[in-house]
Scaffold this active site. Structure first.
Site, mmCIF file in Angstrom:
data_model
loop_
_atom_site.group_PDB
_atom_site.id
_atom_site.type_symbol
_atom_site.label_atom_id
_atom_site.label_comp_id
_atom_site.label_asym_id
_atom_site.label_seq_id
_atom_site.Cartn_x
_atom_site.Cartn_y
_atom_site.Cartn_z
ATOM 1 N N GLU A 123 0.838 -1.197 0.000
ATOM 2 C CA GLU A 123 0.000 0.000 0.000
ATOM 3 C C GLU A 123 0.872 1.245 0.000
ATOM 4 O O GLU A 123 1.319 1.699 1.062
ATOM 5 C CB GLU A 123 -0.890 0.007 1.245
ATOM 6 N N GLY B 134 -6.493 6.561 0.125
ATOM 7 C CA GLY B 134 -7.528 7.553 0.400
ATOM 8 C C GLY B 134 -7.343 8.862 -0.338
ATOM 9 O O GLY B 134 -7.992 9.859 -0.033
HETATM 10 C C1 PEP Z 1 -6.732 1.216 2.810
HETATM 11 O O1 PEP Z 1 -7.269 1.804 3.740
HETATM 12 O O2 PEP Z 1 -6.074 0.194 3.032
HETATM 13 C C2 PEP Z 1 -6.928 1.742 1.460
HETATM 14 C C3 PEP Z 1 -6.300 1.179 0.465
HETATM 15 O O3 PEP Z 1 -7.776 2.813 1.336
HETATM 16 P P1 PEP Z 1 -8.352 3.433 -0.043
HETATM 17 O O4 PEP Z 1 -8.785 2.275 -0.891
HETATM 18 O O5 PEP Z 1 -9.469 4.301 0.381
HETATM 19 O O6 PEP Z 1 -7.215 4.167 -0.674
#
Ligand code: PEP
Length: 256
Positions: free
Chosen positions: A170, A176
């Site tokens: 990530e 977000g």
């Molecule tokens: C997350 O919270 O792990 C995430 C990927 O959030 P988003 O999809 O909103 O970017």
């Protein structure tokens, strides 16, 4: 993704959203939409929603996870919840090391390792988050940083236990923000994580490991991301709160 050697996993991360009643309502909406899923479907929900989520998903095949856990089994840790407590409820998954926990709640690579260890000891499956900030990407240290995060978190994890670990790549700058990594960027880092796991364990363990991408994955971009050979699923924040969008991502993982 390569579904012949590993499981595709789509996991929702609801963050600090939904009351128990709202959780039940959202799951009732999600259930029929994902009933024919050809991938593993998980919802990670706030602690207070776990009982409602377990009840609503009973018999459906949808897994339920928490968003964090403490590393001790019990004791004087006001406000904390242990992995054992989660397991005793029937919770199967837990997100560890999410960047929001690292940024806002002081989680470090060391506490992430301790939490992951406790979760595995309790029999849970860990969704271990790693990823670089924009500054780190611009400094050109993404590969070293992500490798280091993964190596520290996996310290003491046996090859057998690795079967209960999912790594979620990530990039912090994509969470977000509506800014998604390109499919190539996502695949490049997921492949790199697989190499790290190969070094730590062996080629078989690396090939069997589910590595998700997370960061503004949505109904529109999921298919392209999930078509990448080393992207085995997604950790989904915002889009997991909308049943049709979440279902669309599950569909993309089923096809991809
Ligand atoms: C997350 O919270 O792990 C995430 C990927 O959030 P988003 O999809 O909103 O970017």
């Amino acid at each position: 993704m390569n579904k012949t050697v590993r499981k595709a996993v789509i996991a929702g991360n609801w963050k600090m959203n939904k009351t128990p009643a709202e959780a039940k309502a959202l799951l009732e909406e999600i259930k029929p939409l994902v009933k024919d899923a050809g991938c593993v479907v998980v919802v990670c929900v706030p602690y207070v929603d776990l009982a409602a989520a377990l009840e609503a998903t009973a018999g459906t095949g949808i897994g339920v996870g928490a968003e964090n856990c403490h590393w001790e089994v019990s004791g004087a840790y006001t406000g904390e919840v242990s992995a054992q407590m989660l397991a005793s409820m029937g919770v199967q998954y837990v997100i560890i090391g999410h960047s929001e926990r690292r940024t806002y709640f002081g989680d470090t690579d060391v506490t992430v390792q301790k939490r992951a260890r406790a979760a595995l000891d309790a029999g849970l499956t860990v969704i271990l988050c790693v990823g670089e900030t924009l500054e780190q990407r611009e400094q050109g240290i993404t590969a070293e940083l992500v490798a280091m995060q993964a190596k520290i978190a996996l310290q003491g994890v046996s090859r057998e236990e690795l079967a209960r670990v999912i790594i979620a790549y990530e990039p912090v700058w994509a969470i977000g923000t509506g800014r998604t990594a390109t499919a190539e960027q996502a695949n490049e880092v997921c492949a790199l994580i697989r190499e790290v796991v190969k070094e730590l364990y062996d080629a078989g363990a690396a090939q069997a490991l589910t590595i998700q991408y997370g960061g503004s994955m949505n109904a529109k971009n999921a298919a392209e991301l999930l078509a990448q050979p080393d992207v085995d699923g997604g950790l989904i924040g915002g889009a997991s709160l909308k049943a049709p969008d979440f279902a669309e991502i599950v569909k993309a993982a089923t096809v991809g």
